[in-house]
Enzyme design. Sequence first.
Site, PDB file in Angstrom:
ATOM      1  N   CYS A  46     -14.371 -76.510  11.725  1.00 30.37           N
ATOM      2  CA  CYS A  46     -12.932 -76.439  11.962  1.00 30.37           C
ATOM      3  C   CYS A  46     -12.500 -74.984  12.164  1.00 30.37           C
ATOM      4  O   CYS A  46     -12.857 -74.372  13.153  1.00 30.37           O
ATOM      5  CB  CYS A  46     -12.183 -77.134  10.809  1.00 30.37           C
ATOM      6  N   GLU A  76     -18.067 -82.565   5.786  1.00 26.85           N
ATOM      7  CA  GLU A  76     -18.045 -82.399   4.318  1.00 26.85           C
ATOM      8  C   GLU A  76     -17.076 -83.370   3.643  1.00 26.85           C
ATOM      9  O   GLU A  76     -17.114 -83.540   2.431  1.00 26.85           O
ATOM     10  CB  GLU A  76     -17.734 -80.946   3.932  1.00 26.85           C
ATOM     11  N   HIS A 134     -14.764 -82.679  10.138  1.00 28.03           N
ATOM     12  CA  HIS A 134     -15.192 -82.263   8.798  1.00 28.03           C
ATOM     13  C   HIS A 134     -16.260 -83.191   8.219  1.00 28.03           C
ATOM     14  O   HIS A 134     -15.914 -84.145   7.509  1.00 28.03           O
ATOM     15  CB  HIS A 134     -13.990 -82.255   7.851  1.00 28.03           C
TER      16      HIS A 134
END
Lengths: 224, 79
Positions: A87, A198, A196
Amino acid sequence: MKSAVVVFPGTNRERDMAIALERASGVTPAMLWHRDTSLPAGLDLVVLPGGFSYGDYLRCGAMAAQSPIMAAIRDFAGRGGHVLGVCNGFQMLCEAGLLPGALLKNASLRFLAQDCMLRVERADTAFTRGFEQGAEFRATMAHGDGNYFCDAETLARLEGERLVALRYVGANLNGSLGAIAGVVSPNLRVMGLMPHPENGVDPLVGGVEGLPMFAGLAGAFAAA
Amino acid sequence: MKIKVTVMPKPGVLDPQGRAIQQALGGLGFGGVTEVRAGKVMILDLEESDPAAARALGEEMARKLLANTVIESFSVELA
């Protein structure tokens, strides 16, 4: 795997990134500050996490790309180190010239906070080796400036040399050129992506579809 | 000495902000606007007093930070 996560003023995804790295590798990453001028010795991976570094002043990632730690990261990448930018981290890598292109404002002008589907265009990198070639997985996007752009010559080179690692499948919500979601460097050791992974590392919070990225990285550096 | 650095999206680079401004102008009855390109203007007050040197300094700053030449063009003039 010895990894480090860099924190800039305005970064807000560093803890999620640290959790993902630790969950996959069993090793707690070092947290580095943007004013640091050197990296810990023996690092396998540096991660630039998401957020709004320096308030997105001037351009997203522009200030971070000039911060003191970036010289050390540039040197690390130059010596063949692995760098992942997610990002805002992807925006920084482009602003720093470590990856080609730039991230423009989303074509819709809207901030996009929703899931998207990604296709793994090449699974032979440390970042994507945990996925099957051509696999599709769900990830969350949360950005206002994720519209990948580069000139026609660069786009031809990216496609020709297969440096597009991840592509949006179905809706190309931010309007990225060629539906490009993630790009790798020619030596396959620097990768940036807008969504993302994560976010997807805990079955209790949104599933584990992003975990293969971190498990793959941990596996790549397990012997090291 | 003051310089003015103007940063604009390059031709061919999608400028959604410009497009939104154009549409808003259309909504206000200004239907004759065929295109809007939105950029940035920065005024810098420099210690440098030589006009040519100030301009050169502005160009170096624009290349290194003020503009992203992948997507933006810039011009420097004395303000």
